[in-house]
Write a protein that holds these residues in place. Structure first.
Motif, short mmCIF file in Angstrom:
data_model
loop_
_atom_site.label_atom_id
_atom_site.label_comp_id
_atom_site.label_asym_id
_atom_site.label_seq_id
_atom_site.Cartn_x
_atom_site.Cartn_y
_atom_site.Cartn_z
N ALA A 221 0.84 -1.21 0.00
CA ALA A 221 0.00 0.00 0.00
C ALA A 221 0.87 1.26 0.00
O ALA A 221 0.57 2.25 -0.68
CB ALA A 221 -0.92 -0.01 1.22
N MET A 222 1.97 1.22 0.74
CA MET A 222 2.87 2.36 0.78
C MET A 222 3.52 2.60 -0.58
O MET A 222 3.69 3.75 -1.02
CB MET A 222 3.95 2.15 1.86
CG MET A 222 4.94 3.29 1.97
SD MET A 222 6.10 3.07 3.33
CE MET A 222 5.22 3.96 4.62
N THR A 223 3.86 1.51 -1.27
CA THR A 223 4.45 1.64 -2.61
C THR A 223 3.49 2.36 -3.56
O THR A 223 3.88 3.27 -4.29
CB THR A 223 4.81 0.25 -3.18
OG1 THR A 223 5.79 -0.35 -2.34
CG2 THR A 223 5.36 0.35 -4.59
N GLU A 224 2.23 1.93 -3.54
CA GLU A 224 1.23 2.56 -4.41
C GLU A 224 1.13 4.05 -4.11
O GLU A 224 1.07 4.88 -5.02
CB GLU A 224 -0.14 1.88 -4.20
CG GLU A 224 -0.19 0.44 -4.68
CD GLU A 224 0.18 0.28 -6.14
OE1 GLU A 224 -0.33 1.06 -6.97
OE2 GLU A 224 1.02 -0.60 -6.45
N ASP A 225 1.12 4.38 -2.83
CA ASP A 225 1.02 5.80 -2.44
C ASP A 225 2.23 6.60 -2.92
O ASP A 225 2.09 7.70 -3.47
CB ASP A 225 0.89 5.91 -0.92
CG ASP A 225 0.92 7.36 -0.46
OD1 ASP A 225 -0.08 8.08 -0.70
OD2 ASP A 225 1.95 7.79 0.10
N ARG A 226 3.44 6.04 -2.72
CA ARG A 226 4.65 6.80 -3.05
C ARG A 226 4.85 6.93 -4.56
O ARG A 226 5.51 7.85 -5.02
CB ARG A 226 5.89 6.15 -2.43
CG ARG A 226 5.94 6.24 -0.90
CD ARG A 226 5.74 7.67 -0.37
NE ARG A 226 6.09 7.76 1.02
CZ ARG A 226 5.24 7.51 2.03
NH1 ARG A 226 3.98 7.18 1.78
NH2 ARG A 226 5.64 7.59 3.29
N ARG A 227 4.27 6.01 -5.32
CA ARG A 227 4.35 6.16 -6.78
C ARG A 227 3.42 7.28 -7.25
O ARG A 227 3.74 7.99 -8.20
CB ARG A 227 4.00 4.83 -7.46
CG ARG A 227 5.16 3.84 -7.36
CD ARG A 227 4.84 2.48 -7.96
NE ARG A 227 6.01 1.60 -7.85
CZ ARG A 227 5.96 0.28 -7.96
NH1 ARG A 227 4.79 -0.32 -8.18
NH2 ARG A 227 7.06 -0.44 -7.87
N GLN A 228 2.31 7.43 -6.55
CA GLN A 228 1.38 8.52 -6.89
C GLN A 228 1.83 9.85 -6.27
O GLN A 228 1.68 10.91 -6.88
CB GLN A 228 -0.02 8.19 -6.36
CG GLN A 228 -0.65 6.94 -6.96
CD GLN A 228 -0.91 7.07 -8.45
OE1 GLN A 228 -1.35 8.13 -8.91
NE2 GLN A 228 -0.60 6.02 -9.21
N ASN A 229 2.37 9.75 -5.04
CA ASN A 229 2.73 10.97 -4.28
C ASN A 229 4.12 10.82 -3.67
O ASN A 229 4.26 10.64 -2.46
CB ASN A 229 1.72 11.21 -3.15
CG ASN A 229 0.29 11.17 -3.64
OD1 ASN A 229 -0.14 12.05 -4.36
ND2 ASN A 229 -0.44 10.13 -3.25
N PRO A 230 5.17 10.87 -4.51
CA PRO A 230 6.53 10.71 -3.95
C PRO A 230 6.88 11.81 -2.96
O PRO A 230 6.42 12.94 -3.09
CB PRO A 230 7.42 10.78 -5.20
CG PRO A 230 6.60 11.37 -6.27
CD PRO A 230 5.17 11.07 -5.96
N ARG A 231 7.66 11.42 -1.95
CA ARG A 231 8.09 12.36 -0.90
C ARG A 231 9.60 12.28 -0.75
O ARG A 231 10.26 11.50 -1.42
CB ARG A 231 7.41 12.03 0.43
CG ARG A 231 5.90 11.96 0.38
CD ARG A 231 5.36 11.65 1.77
NE ARG A 231 3.99 11.15 1.71
CZ ARG A 231 3.33 10.71 2.76
NH1 ARG A 231 3.92 10.69 3.96
NH2 ARG A 231 2.09 10.27 2.64
N GLU A 232 10.09 13.06 0.21
CA GLU A 232 11.53 13.02 0.51
C GLU A 232 11.78 11.96 1.58
O GLU A 232 12.20 12.27 2.70
CB GLU A 232 12.01 14.40 1.00
CG GLU A 232 11.99 15.47 -0.07
CD GLU A 232 12.98 15.20 -1.20
OE1 GLU A 232 14.12 14.81 -0.89
OE2 GLU A 232 12.60 15.36 -2.37
N ASP A 233 11.48 10.71 1.28
CA ASP A 233 11.71 9.65 2.25
C ASP A 233 12.24 8.40 1.53
O ASP A 233 12.22 8.30 0.31
CB ASP A 233 10.46 9.34 3.08
CG ASP A 233 9.26 8.91 2.24
OD1 ASP A 233 9.47 8.41 1.11
OD2 ASP A 233 8.12 9.08 2.70
N LEU A 234 12.71 7.46 2.34
CA LEU A 234 13.33 6.25 1.79
C LEU A 234 12.30 5.38 1.06
O LEU A 234 12.63 4.73 0.08
CB LEU A 234 13.99 5.46 2.93
CG LEU A 234 14.98 4.37 2.52
CD1 LEU A 234 16.16 4.95 1.75
CD2 LEU A 234 15.49 3.63 3.77
N ALA A 235 11.07 5.39 1.54
CA ALA A 235 10.02 4.61 0.87
C ALA A 235 9.85 5.06 -0.57
O ALA A 235 9.63 4.24 -1.46
CB ALA A 235 8.71 4.72 1.64
N SER A 236 9.96 6.35 -0.81
CA SER A 236 9.81 6.87 -2.18
C SER A 236 10.97 6.42 -3.07
O SER A 236 10.79 6.15 -4.26
CB SER A 236 9.73 8.40 -2.16
OG SER A 236 8.58 8.81 -1.45
#
Length: 424
Positions: A221-236
């Motif tokens: 779920a976090m991957t889907e979010d970061r692909r839509q809304n990348p941030r300045e974090d390691l998950a992105s």
């Protein structure tokens, strides 16, 4: 010659690591009498037990000759290995993180996040890490004169740091802690999912797999979010990263998250708790560092050597070779014992004494060579900052009941550390 049964069993018995003295006694015997020999234990494939510091370094610097991925990277039973290969289409590992990779993949995947964990980048985080440390020390002080230092400080502080770096909301930290303890503490009835002794390898594997699935559900779920809304974090970085010009595969991406979200705090937590436990048993060392805070970096290194939170990794020989005069055959499995290497009398003066100012301190707790721990600089910084903030405020302390260690032969450390303390 094969290692005597009772010694071999103490090498792998989770309860021996919970007992601490049992595992260290077994490794001391091995270093003296059989520093590189084969353990033959019912239910396991035979494996070499590597107990000397020099032999561990020798193996770890030869990454092409001793692989991580060919067989399980951690000790497992014959039956569990069979089931994992069945589940994973022939692969011996449930995950495919940096730990379960060899070159060229290992180098390519490591590059993806390496810059995040380099000292020059971490310097930008130090003020925030210090703020987090002060918050946990304030919470400790607010408890009055008693706390469980492991549960109240050591577990939570590094957890908060890595979750902030990763991009996991603070509200989800208890879930991440629980899943981490279940993953690494499968052998301990106090922390595993079943809340009971795990004598059945199949049942234990089912629990590990269920924990991995829970992690993957969360990070998918976090991957889907970061692909839509990348941030300045390691998950992105992981969600949007590419290797060989292609996005990360599902297993590789999920494994990357899981290793960051577990090893990224649990090893530091174990070492931090282990350091305070050692200082409680050596009040002279506590006074020494409290009176001279410039000793903190040396004390951090000694606490890493002392606790050695990662107890072993396995390597597989890719060709016939020789180590310390012993003939190793292609396909042989080798158990690298880091606690033993860090108590090697040939390298460390008085290895069973906690010396806060020990120097030099060439411990092998972070591994060596290509697979040296990616987060070592972050872990060192977290511990240094915590002690810089805590020691000036901590007037005195002592154990306030029995301290206990997790029963686990892969990653473990203190699980309960009740103390009575006075703050200035």
């Amino acid at each position: 010659m094969a290692i005597p049964d009772e010694i071999a069993k103490d090498v792998i018995d989770p309860k021996a690591y919970g007992d601490w003295d049992r595992s260290h006694a077994a490794f001391a015997w091995l270093r003296k009498n059989a520093p590189l020999d084969v353990a033959k234990i019912e239910g396991f494939d035979p494996f070499w037990v590597v107990t000397r510091h020099a032999d561990i370094l020798n193996i770890e610097r030869q990454n092409d000759l001793f692989h991580n991925e060919d067989r399980s990277a951690t000790l497992t039973t014959i039956e569990a290995d069979r089931r994992v290969r069945e589940m994973m289409g022939g692969s011996p590992n449930l995950l495919r993180s940096l730990v379960q990779m060899d070159n060229p993949d290992h180098m390519q995947y490591r590059r993806l996040t390496q810059s995040w964990f380099m000292p020059q980048n971490l310097r930008k985080l130090e003020d925030r890490i210090r703020e987090i440390a002060r918050g946990f020390i304030d919470n400790m002080a607010a408890k009055g004169t008693e706390c469980d230092f492991a549960r109240d400080v050591a577990f939570l502080y590094p957890l908060h740091v890595i979750m902030e770096v990763l991009g996991v909301p603070a509200a989800d930290e208890p879930r991440m802690l629980k899943l981490t303890q279940e993953l690494f503490g499968t052998q301990d009835p106090d922390v595993n999912r079943a809340g009971k002794e795990m004598d059945d390898a199949g049942e234990a594997l089912n629990m590990i797999n269920a924990t991995v699935v829970d992690f993957m559900t969360y990070f998918n779920a976090m991957t889907e979010d970061r692909r839509q809304n990348p941030r300045e974090d390691l998950a992105s970085v992981i969600a949007n990263g590419s290797v060989y010009g292609q996005p990360l595969g599902h297993l590789e991406a999920m494994s990357y998250y899981i290793i960051a979200a577990t090893a990224g705090h649990d090893t530091t937590s174990n070492t931090t708790a282990g350091a305070l436990w050692a200082l409680a048993e050596n009040p002279g060392e506590f006074r020494k560092v409290k009176d001279d805070l410039s000793l903190i970096p040396a004390m951090v290194e000694e606490s890493i050597r002392w606790e050695t939170p990662v107890k072993h990794f396995m390597r597989t020989a890719t060709a016939d070779t020789e180590v310390a005069g012993k003939a190793i055959s292609k396909g042989d499995w080798l158990f690298l014992s880091y606690p033993s290497g860090n108590r090697d009398e040939a390298v460390f003066d008085a290895p069973y004494v906690f010396k806060a100012d020990r120097t030099p301190n060439k411990h092998v707790a972070f591994g060596y060579g290509a697979h040296v721990c990616l987060g070592q600089h972050l872990g060192r910084m977290e511990m240094r900052v915590l002690w810089e903030e805590l020691l000036p405020r901590l007037k005195s302390f002592e154990l306030n009941g029995p301290a206990r260690r997790t029963q686990a032969n892969f990653v473990s450390g203190p699980k309960e550390l009740p103390i009575r303390f006075r703050m200035t």
